[in-house]
Scaffold this active site. Structure first.
Site, PDB file in Angstrom:
ATOM      1  N   TYR A 195       0.607  -6.216   7.180  1.00 50.44           N
ATOM      2  CA  TYR A 195       0.532  -5.198   6.470  1.00 50.44           C
ATOM      3  C   TYR A 195       1.523  -5.606   5.118  1.00 50.44           C
ATOM      4  O   TYR A 195       0.937  -5.568   3.835  1.00 50.44           O
ATOM      5  CB  TYR A 195       0.918  -3.845   6.904  1.00 50.44           C
ATOM      6  CG  TYR A 195       0.787  -2.797   5.861  1.00 50.44           C
ATOM      7  CD1 TYR A 195      -0.342  -2.344   5.201  1.00 50.44           C
ATOM      8  CD2 TYR A 195       1.894  -2.065   5.426  1.00 50.44           C
ATOM      9  CE1 TYR A 195      -0.462  -1.223   4.274  1.00 50.44           C
ATOM     10  CE2 TYR A 195       2.153  -1.043   4.321  1.00 50.44           C
ATOM     11  CZ  TYR A 195       0.872  -0.729   3.730  1.00 50.44           C
ATOM     12  OH  TYR A 195       0.986  -0.006   2.808  1.00 50.44           O
TER      13      TYR A 195
HETATM   14  O1  UGB Z   1       6.361   3.193   3.259  1.00 54.11           O
HETATM   15  C1  UGB Z   1       5.175   2.363   3.578  1.00 54.11           C
HETATM   16  O2  UGB Z   1       5.082   1.528   2.627  1.00 54.11           O
HETATM   17  C2  UGB Z   1       4.686   2.664   4.806  1.00 54.11           C
HETATM   18  O3  UGB Z   1       4.909   3.882   5.045  1.00 54.11           O
HETATM   19  C3  UGB Z   1       4.311   4.414   6.361  1.00 54.11           C
HETATM   20  O4  UGB Z   1       4.769   3.305   7.519  1.00 54.11           O
HETATM   21  P1  UGB Z   1       6.037   4.062   8.390  1.00 54.11           P
HETATM   22  O5  UGB Z   1       7.095   4.002   7.496  1.00 54.11           O
HETATM   23  O6  UGB Z   1       6.098   2.797   9.547  1.00 54.11           O
HETATM   24  O7  UGB Z   1       5.584   5.444   8.815  1.00 54.11           O
HETATM   25  P2  UGB Z   1       4.963   5.767  10.259  1.00 54.11           P
HETATM   26  O8  UGB Z   1       4.016   5.270  10.924  1.00 54.11           O
HETATM   27  O9  UGB Z   1       4.850   7.332   9.834  1.00 54.11           O
HETATM   28  O10 UGB Z   1       6.644   5.665  10.903  1.00 54.11           O
HETATM   29  C4  UGB Z   1       7.719   6.334  10.635  1.00 54.11           C
HETATM   30  C5  UGB Z   1       8.851   6.013  11.628  1.00 54.11           C
HETATM   31  O11 UGB Z   1       8.175   6.712  12.827  1.00 54.11           O
HETATM   32  C6  UGB Z   1       8.423   5.457  13.899  1.00 54.11           C
HETATM   33  N1  UGB Z   1       7.555   5.892  14.888  1.00 54.11           N
HETATM   34  C7  UGB Z   1       6.145   5.714  14.358  1.00 54.11           C
HETATM   35  C8  UGB Z   1       5.037   6.079  15.568  1.00 54.11           C
HETATM   36  C9  UGB Z   1       5.606   6.401  16.953  1.00 54.11           C
HETATM   37  O12 UGB Z   1       4.614   6.617  17.702  1.00 54.11           O
HETATM   38  N2  UGB Z   1       6.995   6.507  17.245  1.00 54.11           N
HETATM   39  C10 UGB Z   1       7.953   6.342  16.131  1.00 54.11           C
HETATM   40  O13 UGB Z   1       9.304   6.415  16.545  1.00 54.11           O
HETATM   41  C11 UGB Z   1       8.360   4.356  13.062  1.00 54.11           C
HETATM   42  O14 UGB Z   1       8.936   3.362  13.950  1.00 54.11           O
HETATM   43  C12 UGB Z   1       9.059   4.578  11.810  1.00 54.11           C
HETATM   44  O15 UGB Z   1      10.439   4.400  11.932  1.00 54.11           O
HETATM   45  C13 UGB Z   1       2.791   4.233   6.256  1.00 54.11           C
HETATM   46  O16 UGB Z   1       2.009   4.256   7.636  1.00 54.11           O
HETATM   47  C14 UGB Z   1       2.544   2.716   5.811  1.00 54.11           C
HETATM   48  O17 UGB Z   1       0.957   2.778   5.567  1.00 54.11           O
HETATM   49  C15 UGB Z   1       3.121   2.125   4.389  1.00 54.11           C
HETATM   50  O18 UGB Z   1       2.697   3.153   3.705  1.00 54.11           O
END
Ligand code: UGB
Length: 431
Positions: A242
Site C-alpha cells: 500500500y
Molecule cells: O495513515 C495512513 O496513511 C493509513 O492509515 C490507516 O492505516 P493504519 O494507521 O494502519 O490504521 P488502522 O488500520 O486503523 O490501524 C491503527 C492501529 O491499530 C492497530 N491495529 C489494527 C487492527 C487490529 O486488529 N489491531 C490493531 O492493533 C494497527 O497495528 C495500527 O497500529 C488506513 O487504514 C490506511 O488506509 C492509511 O490511510
C-alpha cells in the site's frame, strides 16, 4: 494489415499456426475447385459476414444503452447540474472516491460552500457497499451527483471532462488499507497506480487542465525513525505494498507536473477517523466487536512497546483538503503541452499528537460504556509500522491547516454517529 488469421488466433510461436495454415489450404482447394463455385461461395460468405456484423453492432449498441450506468441526455444533465458553481470565483470539482469516507465529507463541505461538485465512485466491495450507498444518498439530498464508474475507465473520464470543464480534481479514489495488501496486491496496483495514471492522462489532455489534489498517505514514511515526520524525510523504505503504491503515486504525479504542467498537491493523511468512517479500520472494527461482546486483537510492537498513531479527525482533514484546493494554483498546460512551471506540493495532514492503540481502546470503552475483551498479540510482519507522528508546519504555513479535534472528542463524535447509524445492538445475537 495483418492477415485475418493473426487477429483470430494468439500469435504464439509458429508450429501450430503453420500446420494449421497448410491443412486449411488443402481444404480450401478441394472446396473451391471451379471458379464459378468459388464466386458463389465468396458472395455467400460476404453476405453472411455483413449480416453477422450488423447484427453484432445492433447487439453491442443495444446492450451498451441497456447496461451502461453512465451516458445519455438525462445523465449529462445531472452531471452539469451537480457541477454548477453557486458562488463568485468558485470552482467545479470532480471528486473521485466520493462515496468513500474522506470523499463524501469533502464533497459535502465543498457543496455547502457553493462549489460545483461531481462525484465518481466504483462502489467496490472492499467493505460493505451499503455504507457507500448510504453516503451516496446523503450526498444526493445535498444535490451532489455521484457517477458510478471506475477511474480506470478512460472513456468515462473523457466524457466527464467533455460535459464539464472541471477546474479542480480531488482524487480520493484508492485501494486503502495497509494489511489487506498482502491478501489482494493487484487491487492496489489497479487503483493506486493504473487508475491514477488514467486520471492524469485525462487531466493532462483536458483543456483547460484542472489542478489536482490527491490522497497520498503517512505510510510513505515506512520505517523512518526520525520524529516527527517531515515532508523532507526519507520515504524510500515502505513497509507495505500500500505504502509503495502511494509513494509511486508521488513520483508519478511529479512527472505529470514536470512534463505537462499539471498543478499537483499530494496530501499525506495520518490515520483519519470519524463519523461515516471506514469499517476496516481499527477504531471502527474495535467498536463493532466491543458492542458485540467479541474480543479485539491489539497488536504490540517490538520489545512490548505499544503501537501508536497520529489519529486525525475527519473535519480537520476536510479543512486541509479544501485549503489545498483553494491554494492549488493553476495548471499551465494545454492540449497536452506544458506552457510553464506549475506548483508541485506535498503536505502532511496529521494531528501532531500520537496516541497508543491501548489508549484508543480505553477511550472507546469509556464512550461505549462497555469493557473490551483485549487479545494482545505481537505485531505480525504484515506491513504495519510501529508509530506515526506528523510535523504539520508546512501545511500550517501554506494551507492555514490547524487541527482542533483531539482523539477523546473525535471518538465521542464517532461513537455517537455509530450508535445512531447501526444501533446499540448491531450484529449482537439477541436470545
Ligand atoms: O495513515 C495512513 O496513511 C493509513 O492509515 C490507516 O492505516 P493504519 O494507521 O494502519 O490504521 P488502522 O488500520 O486503523 O490501524 C491503527 C492501529 O491499530 C492497530 N491495529 C489494527 C487492527 C487490529 O486488529 N489491531 C490493531 O492493533 C494497527 O497495528 C495500527 O497500529 C488506513 O487504514 C490506511 O488506509 C492509511 O490511510
Amino acid at each position: 494489415m495483418p492477415p485475418l488469421e493473426d487477429d483470430l488466433f494468439p500469435s504464439t510461436p509458429g508450429k501450430f499456426k503453420i500446420e494449421r495454415a497448410h491443412t486449411m489450404n488443402r481444404q480450401l482447394y478441394r472446396c473451391f475447385a471451379s471458379t464459378s463455385t468459388m464466386f458463389l461461395w465468396a458472395l455467400f460468405l460476404i453476405a453472411l459476414t455483413a449480416s453477422y456484423l450488423s447484427f453484432q453492432g445492433f447487439v453491442d449498441s443495444g446492450s451498451r444503452y441497456l447496461s451502461a450506468s453512465w451516458g445519455g441526455i438525462q445523465w449529462e444533465k445531472q452531471v452539469r447540474t451537480s457541477a454548477q458553481i453557486h458562488r463568485q470565483g468558485g470552482m467545479s470539482v470532480l471528486v473521485t472516491g466520493a462515496a468513500g469516507f474522506v470523499g463524501s465529507h469533502v464533497s459535502l463541505a465543498l457543496k455547502r460552500r457553493g462549489e460545483g461538485v461531481v462525484g465518481l465512485d466504483n462502489f467496490n466491495d472492499y467493505y460493505d457497499p451499503s455504507l457507500k450507498k448510504a453516503r451516496k444518498s446523503l450526498l444526493n439530498t445535498h444535490e451532489v451527483f455521484i457517477v458510478e464508474g471506475d477511474v480506470n475507465d478512460a472513456k468515462l473520464l473523457a466524457k466527464l471532462f467533455d460535459v464539464v470543464a472541471f477546474t479542480h480534481v480531488m482524487h480520493l479514489a484508492a485501494q486503502a488499507g495497509v494489511r489487506y495488501a498482502m491478501e489482494n496486491p493487484q487491487s492496489y496496483v489497479h487503483s493506486n497506480i493504473a487508475g491514477l495514471v488514467t486520471l492524469l492522462e485525462t487531466c493532462k489532455s483536458a483543456n483547460p487542465q484542472p489542478a489536482i489534489v490527491w490522497a497520498s498517505s503517512s505510510s510513505v514514511y515506512g520505517l523512518n525513525e526520525k520524529v516527527p515526520f517531515s515532508e523532507s524525510d526519507r520515504t524510500d523504505q515502505p513497509a507495505s505494498l500500500y505504502a509503495a503504491t502511494k509513494k509511486a503515486g508521488e513520483e508519478i504525479t511529479h512527472t505529470y507536473n514536470h512534463i505537462y504542467g499539471l498543478s499537483i498537491t499530494g496530501l499525506r493523511f495520518f490515520t483519519v477517523y470519524g463519523p461515516w468512517g471506514r469499517p476496516d479500520m481499527a477504531y471502527f472494527s474495535f467498536t463493532r466487536n466491543i458492542l458485540q461482546g467479541k474480543p479485539i486483537t491489539v497488536y504490540r510492537g517490538k520489545d512490548h512497546v505499544d503501537l501508536a498513531r497520529d489519529f486525525t479527525f475527519i473535519d480537520d482533514i476536510v479543512k486541509g483538503c479544501v485549503g489545498s484546493l483553494d491554494t492549488a494554483g493553476k495548471s499551465t498546460g494545454s492540449g497536452g503541452k506544458k506552457r510553464g512551471p506549475a506548483p508541485y506540493r506535498i503536505f502532511n495532514l496529521g494531528n501532531t499528537s500520537p496516541v497508543t492503540v491501548p489508549t484508543l481502546v480505553s477511550i472507546l470503552e469509556k464512550h461505549l460504556k462497555v469493557k473490551a475483551k483485549r487479545n494482545i498479540v505481537d505485531m505480525p510482519g504484515n506491513g504495519d509500522v510501529p508509530f506515526t507522528h506528523a510535523n504539520i508546519s508546512s501545511a500550517r504555513k501554506e494551507l492555514g491547516y490547524k487541527p482542533t479535534t483531539d482523539l477523546q472528542t473525535g471518538l465521542k463524535k464517532f461513537v455517537k454517529w455509530y450508535l445512531s447509524y447501526y444501533g446499540y445492538n448491531h450484529g449482537k445475537s439477541v436470545n
